[in-house]
Design a protein around this motif. Sequence first.
Motif, PDB file in Angstrom:
ATOM      1  N   CYS B 211       8.272   3.555   9.910  1.00 51.04           N
ATOM      2  CA  CYS B 211       7.224   2.915  10.710  1.00 51.04           C
ATOM      3  C   CYS B 211       5.918   3.675  10.560  1.00 51.04           C
ATOM      4  O   CYS B 211       5.909   4.895  10.375  1.00 51.04           O
ATOM      5  CB  CYS B 211       7.654   2.889  12.180  1.00 51.04           C
ATOM      6  N   ILE B 212       4.806   2.944  10.625  1.00 54.64           N
ATOM      7  CA  ILE B 212       3.470   3.541  10.580  1.00 54.64           C
ATOM      8  C   ILE B 212       2.544   2.619  11.353  1.00 54.64           C
ATOM      9  O   ILE B 212       2.835   1.428  11.497  1.00 54.64           O
ATOM     10  CB  ILE B 212       2.997   3.703   9.111  1.00 54.64           C
ATOM     11  N   ASP B 213       1.454   3.155  11.878  1.00 51.28           N
ATOM     12  CA  ASP B 213       0.496   2.254  12.517  1.00 51.28           C
ATOM     13  C   ASP B 213      -0.603   1.893  11.510  1.00 51.28           C
ATOM     14  O   ASP B 213      -0.938   2.674  10.620  1.00 51.28           O
ATOM     15  CB  ASP B 213      -0.090   2.856  13.801  1.00 51.28           C
ATOM     16  N   VAL B 214      -1.124   0.685  11.640  1.00 50.62           N
ATOM     17  CA  VAL B 214      -2.121   0.189  10.684  1.00 50.62           C
ATOM     18  C   VAL B 214      -3.496   0.647  11.140  1.00 50.62           C
ATOM     19  O   VAL B 214      -4.163   0.002  11.947  1.00 50.62           O
ATOM     20  CB  VAL B 214      -2.056  -1.340  10.564  1.00 50.62           C
ATOM     21  N   SER B 215      -3.902   1.816  10.664  1.00 45.33           N
ATOM     22  CA  SER B 215      -5.201   2.375  11.038  1.00 45.33           C
ATOM     23  C   SER B 215      -6.153   2.385   9.846  1.00 45.33           C
ATOM     24  O   SER B 215      -7.327   2.068   9.983  1.00 45.33           O
ATOM     25  CB  SER B 215      -5.025   3.787  11.594  1.00 45.33           C
ATOM     26  N   ASP B 216      -5.660   2.735   8.676  1.00 51.52           N
ATOM     27  CA  ASP B 216      -6.528   2.823   7.495  1.00 51.52           C
ATOM     28  C   ASP B 216      -6.552   1.518   6.703  1.00 51.52           C
ATOM     29  O   ASP B 216      -7.382   1.358   5.807  1.00 51.52           O
ATOM     30  CB  ASP B 216      -6.049   3.949   6.574  1.00 51.52           C
ATOM     31  N   GLY B 217      -5.658   0.600   7.004  1.00 55.14           N
ATOM     32  CA  GLY B 217      -5.537  -0.645   6.249  1.00 55.14           C
ATOM     33  C   GLY B 217      -4.078  -0.865   5.869  1.00 55.14           C
ATOM     34  O   GLY B 217      -3.374   0.088   5.555  1.00 55.14           O
ATOM     35  N   LEU B 218      -3.643  -2.135   5.866  1.00 55.97           N
ATOM     36  CA  LEU B 218      -2.221  -2.429   5.654  1.00 55.97           C
ATOM     37  C   LEU B 218      -1.713  -1.874   4.324  1.00 55.97           C
ATOM     38  O   LEU B 218      -0.657  -1.227   4.271  1.00 55.97           O
ATOM     39  CB  LEU B 218      -1.995  -3.946   5.724  1.00 55.97           C
ATOM     40  N   LEU B 219      -2.452  -2.122   3.243  1.00 57.46           N
ATOM     41  CA  LEU B 219      -1.990  -1.637   1.932  1.00 57.46           C
ATOM     42  C   LEU B 219      -1.943  -0.115   1.901  1.00 57.46           C
ATOM     43  O   LEU B 219      -0.983   0.480   1.419  1.00 57.46           O
ATOM     44  CB  LEU B 219      -2.916  -2.141   0.813  1.00 57.46           C
ATOM     45  N   ALA B 220      -2.968   0.514   2.406  1.00 54.06           N
ATOM     46  CA  ALA B 220      -3.027   1.977   2.384  1.00 54.06           C
ATOM     47  C   ALA B 220      -1.919   2.574   3.249  1.00 54.06           C
ATOM     48  O   ALA B 220      -1.238   3.522   2.848  1.00 54.06           O
ATOM     49  CB  ALA B 220      -4.396   2.456   2.873  1.00 54.06           C
ATOM     50  N   ASP B 221      -1.708   1.997   4.423  1.00 57.32           N
ATOM     51  CA  ASP B 221      -0.714   2.573   5.329  1.00 57.32           C
ATOM     52  C   ASP B 221       0.708   2.336   4.828  1.00 57.32           C
ATOM     53  O   ASP B 221       1.545   3.243   4.869  1.00 57.32           O
ATOM     54  CB  ASP B 221      -0.930   2.033   6.742  1.00 57.32           C
ATOM     55  N   LEU B 222       0.976   1.132   4.326  1.00 58.32           N
ATOM     56  CA  LEU B 222       2.301   0.915   3.735  1.00 58.32           C
ATOM     57  C   LEU B 222       2.476   1.781   2.482  1.00 58.32           C
ATOM     58  O   LEU B 222       3.598   2.178   2.153  1.00 58.32           O
ATOM     59  CB  LEU B 222       2.503  -0.567   3.409  1.00 58.32           C
ATOM     60  N   GLY B 223       1.362   2.096   1.818  1.00 54.61           N
ATOM     61  CA  GLY B 223       1.426   3.024   0.681  1.00 54.61           C
ATOM     62  C   GLY B 223       1.973   4.385   1.090  1.00 54.61           C
ATOM     63  O   GLY B 223       2.691   5.039   0.322  1.00 54.61           O
ATOM     64  N   HIS B 224       1.672   4.825   2.318  1.00 50.57           N
ATOM     65  CA  HIS B 224       2.222   6.098   2.805  1.00 50.57           C
ATOM     66  C   HIS B 224       3.736   5.993   2.984  1.00 50.57           C
ATOM     67  O   HIS B 224       4.472   6.928   2.660  1.00 50.57           O
ATOM     68  CB  HIS B 224       1.575   6.487   4.130  1.00 50.57           C
ATOM     69  N   ILE B 225       4.201   4.871   3.524  1.00 52.69           N
ATOM     70  CA  ILE B 225       5.658   4.682   3.662  1.00 52.69           C
ATOM     71  C   ILE B 225       6.305   4.676   2.280  1.00 52.69           C
ATOM     72  O   ILE B 225       7.329   5.332   2.054  1.00 52.69           O
ATOM     73  CB  ILE B 225       5.967   3.378   4.432  1.00 52.69           C
ATOM     74  N   ALA B 226       5.695   3.937   1.342  1.00 54.92           N
ATOM     75  CA  ALA B 226       6.264   3.852  -0.006  1.00 54.92           C
ATOM     76  C   ALA B 226       6.352   5.244  -0.640  1.00 54.92           C
ATOM     77  O   ALA B 226       7.390   5.629  -1.191  1.00 54.92           O
ATOM     78  CB  ALA B 226       5.414   2.921  -0.867  1.00 54.92           C
ATOM     79  N   GLU B 227       5.268   5.997  -0.510  1.00 53.80           N
ATOM     80  CA  GLU B 227       5.228   7.317  -1.137  1.00 53.80           C
ATOM     81  C   GLU B 227       6.253   8.271  -0.514  1.00 53.80           C
ATOM     82  O   GLU B 227       7.011   8.936  -1.217  1.00 53.80           O
ATOM     83  CB  GLU B 227       3.815   7.897  -1.011  1.00 53.80           C
ATOM     84  N   ARG B 228       6.245   8.321   0.816  1.00 50.68           N
ATOM     85  CA  ARG B 228       7.145   9.267   1.494  1.00 50.68           C
ATOM     86  C   ARG B 228       8.607   8.860   1.348  1.00 50.68           C
ATOM     87  O   ARG B 228       9.489   9.706   1.401  1.00 50.68           O
ATOM     88  CB  ARG B 228       6.777   9.365   2.977  1.00 50.68           C
ATOM     89  N   SER B 229       8.867   7.552   1.204  1.00 55.25           N
ATOM     90  CA  SER B 229      10.250   7.082   1.094  1.00 55.25           C
ATOM     91  C   SER B 229      10.711   7.011  -0.357  1.00 55.25           C
ATOM     92  O   SER B 229      11.901   6.772  -0.608  1.00 55.25           O
ATOM     93  CB  SER B 229      10.391   5.699   1.744  1.00 55.25           C
ATOM     94  N   GLY B 230       9.784   7.163  -1.305  1.00 55.02           N
ATOM     95  CA  GLY B 230      10.146   7.079  -2.717  1.00 55.02           C
ATOM     96  C   GLY B 230      10.551   5.682  -3.149  1.00 55.02           C
ATOM     97  O   GLY B 230      11.500   5.501  -3.921  1.00 55.02           O
ATOM     98  N   VAL B 231       9.824   4.684  -2.642  1.00 49.40           N
ATOM     99  CA  VAL B 231      10.136   3.283  -2.948  1.00 49.40           C
ATOM    100  C   VAL B 231       8.846   2.532  -3.269  1.00 49.40           C
ATOM    101  O   VAL B 231       7.751   3.074  -3.154  1.00 49.40           O
ATOM    102  CB  VAL B 231      10.829   2.586  -1.743  1.00 49.40           C
ATOM    103  N   GLY B 232       8.992   1.262  -3.677  1.00 50.00           N
ATOM    104  CA  GLY B 232       7.858   0.363  -3.803  1.00 50.00           C
ATOM    105  C   GLY B 232       7.909  -0.678  -2.698  1.00 50.00           C
ATOM    106  O   GLY B 232       8.947  -0.845  -2.029  1.00 50.00           O
ATOM    107  N   ILE B 233       6.783  -1.338  -2.467  1.00 47.23           N
ATOM    108  CA  ILE B 233       6.732  -2.404  -1.456  1.00 47.23           C
ATOM    109  C   ILE B 233       6.002  -3.603  -2.056  1.00 47.23           C
ATOM    110  O   ILE B 233       4.964  -3.442  -2.703  1.00 47.23           O
ATOM    111  CB  ILE B 233       6.030  -1.903  -0.169  1.00 47.23           C
ATOM    112  N   GLU B 234       6.578  -4.782  -1.874  1.00 47.05           N
ATOM    113  CA  GLU B 234       5.920  -6.019  -2.279  1.00 47.05           C
ATOM    114  C   GLU B 234       5.618  -6.852  -1.045  1.00 47.05           C
ATOM    115  O   GLU B 234       6.512  -7.103  -0.222  1.00 47.05           O
ATOM    116  CB  GLU B 234       6.818  -6.810  -3.245  1.00 47.05           C
TER     117      GLU B 234
END
Lengths: 324, 324
Positions: B211-234
């Motif tokens: 989970c993350i809150d959308v503060s910097d922008g949806l793509l940027a914030d989901l990018g943090h989840i993708a990076e920290r989790s070692g996955v991609g997101i579509e």
Amino acid sequence: MSEFDLIDLIRARCPIDRADVRLGIGDDAAILAPPPGHELVVTTDTLIEGVHFPASTGARDLGWKALAVNLSDLAAMGATPAWALLALTLPQADRAFVADFADGFAELAAQHRVALVGGDTTSGPLGVTVVVHGFVPPERALRRDGARVGDQVFVTGVIGDAAGGLACLERRSPYLLEASADARAALIERLERPTPRIAAGIALRDGATACIDVSDGLLADLGHIAERSGVGIELDAWKLPTSSALLATFEESERLVLQAGGGDDYELAFTAPLDRATSIERDLARVGCGATRIGSVVAGRGVRLLDAGGGEIVLARGGWNHFA
Amino acid sequence: MSEFDLIDLIRARCPIDRADVRLGIGDDAAILAPPPGHELVVTTDTLIEGVHFPASTGARDLGWKALAVNLSDLAAMGATPAWALLALTLPQADRAFVADFADGFAELAAQHRVALVGGDTTSGPLGVTVVVHGFVPPERALRRDGARVGDQVFVTGVIGDAAGGLACLERRSPYLLEASADARAALIERLERPTPRIAAGIALRDGATACIDVSDGLLADLGHIAERSGVGIELDAWKLPTSSALLATFEESERLVLQAGGGDDYELAFTAPLDRATSIERDLARVGCGATRIGSVVAGRGVRLLDAGGGEIVLARGGWNHFA
């Protein structure tokens, strides 16, 4: 260089070595495990360029000082430091500045096993807000409101050096003597690299009735103890502990202004009953810290500075007011 | 008006009603009693005039928002809020400004039983740093690193409103439609008075994997989840939940830029296995919060925005970089 690169740079220079940090920098928040059976002590202080430090301050010194002034508040509570957060606002993403800042911060953090667990890096006028957390056994924190009539007033170390250092930097005092470069450097070092009295604060938990750190000026800070404790304080001006560097650099009249009115020394001023003075001095000596008896707690209110004849000395300027 | 008068003013407007605050504003530090058997969640965010908010922002809205953006980080961790510190830097000691600021802060603090326990008030360019503390049961905090391939991606509420509100304030978008004043006001309200999704975050502790809150922008914030989790997101662009106010105010192409790239919505974006979707939606509905499935977690890295035909959409601008 993006915000995230800067955060990585800071994180790499501030390694965490504490089992009670469950999750550090890099998520929405840090996850921490407070020790069972302790109280948590939390404080924050902000330093703004041109207000709290001159633009000439080096990044490394600034990193040290931003943490030091916060740890000093923990020292004044008798708390053991643990965790810090850092909110850093910078005009531009200057890699070298941030690296030096983080190194200065980390140098002091390592001395006290403080883990940097979070923060924020933003664009704007140069300023630093640090938050620190520490622990105390339940109801053992040193507070401002415990001074009692008849207590004695003490201060650790020597005072006035930091204000003297600032006057040297600004070359503004008409009372500046032709002191050696070494003496001036020693005063400036006290201004830029203050030592938070962590071990002294912990040692004082057994004996002091009230405690504060000297950040705004001795008279102003003791004024807070007087107000919160509902007492008055009388200080003997000739007892204020003075460094040889300050003696060499300023005339007597100016020295007293620096010592009683100047801030930024980050020594601890505290009160205690006279019969505990010996044990307190012994406890402090064990942690390498001297203390001087400088006055007493009396009925009344406010803080008065007295000369050897018992007459009141009124200084030209008082403590530091951030909006003066 | 001195720093101490300002602190008194803030304290009077932010009453404390928590037994776990042993000592609040007015000493060198606050003394707090963390609940036994819980982890402590701590975060800080800074808002600087001209960077994070326009100079036209009202003091009351600013007080609300400074707390809201911090509580939003606690929401993203699934934490229950408890204590806050406030470091406020002001060009001058403006009593009316500080009173309004404190009222906005206190209004939101009261909704979540947050006690203001300390802070610092300094002179300098307008900026606010808030620190908040919350609690979670051990190892139950929501993190960024738990997303797994095959998880679905969700977002609470609607997104893009805050970025739309900013474009309305700045009148800078060439795509601005001739919308009603009501629609524009609704978008600006989302920008200036964001709602931290505290209850939703707590409800998500049972089902979300990241989970993350959308503060910097949806793509940027989901990018943090993708990076920290070692996955991609579509993400499926046509599924992004949209308010009627945003629909009425912006053309479709600009709307997508606002929704995927714009920040400041403070909704929660999270991942969860598909078979938990029904129970998660029910848990969120109980706390009055809707959620929309907007994509999926895939092998790989980074976040890709897809159109209905599966083609990638590349936006003109990405998330918010504080030093861009």
